[in-house]
Design an enzyme around this catalytic site. Sequence first.
Site, PDB file in Angstrom:
ATOM      1  CG  MET A  40      66.386  59.639  66.617  1.00  0.00           C
ATOM      2  SD  MET A  40      67.802  59.645  67.647  1.00  0.00           S
ATOM      3  CE  MET A  40      68.789  60.887  66.753  1.00  0.00           C
ATOM      4  N   GLY A  41      62.473  62.102  64.859  1.00  0.00           N
ATOM      5  CA  GLY A  41      61.755  63.432  64.692  1.00  0.00           C
ATOM      6  C   GLY A  41      62.317  64.493  64.126  1.00  0.00           C
ATOM      7  CG  HIS A  47      62.927  62.392  58.702  1.00  0.00           C
ATOM      8  ND1 HIS A  47      63.339  63.656  58.996  1.00  0.00           N
ATOM      9  CD2 HIS A  47      63.908  61.618  59.196  1.00  0.00           C
ATOM     10  CE1 HIS A  47      64.453  63.538  59.845  1.00  0.00           C
ATOM     11  NE2 HIS A  47      64.677  62.298  60.146  1.00  0.00           N
ATOM     12  N   GLY A 175      67.623  56.226  55.221  1.00  0.00           N
ATOM     13  CA  GLY A 175      68.154  56.957  54.362  1.00  0.00           C
ATOM     14  C   GLY A 175      69.796  56.989  54.291  1.00  0.00           C
ATOM     15  CD  GLN A 176      73.471  56.746  49.112  1.00  0.00           C
ATOM     16  OE1 GLN A 176      72.347  56.639  48.224  1.00  0.00           O
ATOM     17  NE2 GLN A 176      74.728  57.263  48.750  1.00  0.00           N
ATOM     18  CB  SER A 218      71.079  66.521  58.697  1.00  0.00           C
ATOM     19  OG  SER A 218      71.361  65.903  59.932  1.00  0.00           O
ATOM     20  CB  SER A 219      67.172  66.530  62.393  1.00  0.00           C
ATOM     21  OG  SER A 219      66.087  65.735  61.810  1.00  0.00           O
ATOM     22  NE  ARG A 220      73.384  65.766  65.804  1.00  0.00           N
ATOM     23  CZ  ARG A 220      73.034  64.256  66.062  1.00  0.00           C
ATOM     24  NH1 ARG A 220      72.856  63.774  64.869  1.00  0.00           N
ATOM     25  NH2 ARG A 220      73.211  63.732  67.071  1.00  0.00           N
TER      26      ARG A 220
END
Length: 340
Positions: A40-41, A47, A175-176, A218-220
Amino acid sequence: MSSSALPSSSIPLFDTVVSYREWRRRARDEKKSVGYVATMGALHDGHLSLVKRSLAENDLTVLSIFVNPAQFAPHEDLATYPRTLPRDLELLSALSIPGPDGTPRTPSAVFVPTVDEMYPSGISQNTQEQKGTFVEVTGYGHQMEGRTRPTFFRGVATVVTKLFNAIEPTRTYFGQKDIQQALLLRRMTRDLLLSHPDPEHLYIVPTTRDPSTSLALSSRNAYLSPYEREHVAPALYAALQAVQSAWEAGVTKAECVQRAQTVIEEKRREAGESVDLRLDYIEINDAESFEVLADPVQREEWEAEAEGRPVILSGAMWVGKTRLIDNIVLGARHTLGIVD
């Protein structure tokens, strides 16, 4: 061909299925294998580890960057989810690893569809208002993450089915950190008799962690303040490690979970009122059915009854307005498709 509305990039960009399929047809004619990483970018080293794996194992590597509205509930962070396409493309353009013959391999294409392209019938975050075709892996999406996000896996299964149909990957990599999602998608590829990819070519790659704090990337994480990221958020993995040690020592599942809760509570007291730290869940689940293990179960008893089937130790917690997830697989993780 790419749309003029997209940023410039040294990597071919495709924003329609038609344009991408023309590229894919040429790859098929040339008998080239295609590795695929769905994102999701807001790319990070987690990634990029998936991309590197694909580059090493395939002639060509494709990514998709698409923030999927169907996997966000109406109250979740669709509007604020990080969107950093120009930076993402810069990171991908800088990636290069040698192929078997020494020739450099770089990402071959990026699929960046619009919402209209992916959902021709339209899409609402409210499942009661949705029209069109959706995919649901029945009986496996209400446990673990599904307890808190009951419509999440329906949205994931739907968009990934569409992406697999469009991309037609030889191999694909997840990813795990999102272990339940990855295992559900493996099951989905088997149940739907998919050939691109088939279940054996959907690989789960170990979680990439911050080298100093062990926080799962994580992106978050971008939502976290420096203090939260360095001193509070790592408590989730510390709690899971406490469970792992207790489980391996023969402690009951109920006591294992209690030890994790203690770790989080101690961190909450340490942080005080400066951070709103809330545990969502810590649980141990059967890796096959996702069912919760009974409270009295111990490791030796489980291993004898389950004939070596691993369990998933997972958890989620809130740090302020940011929800973090993580997991550890206890047992023979290679049986789940997790690669080293």
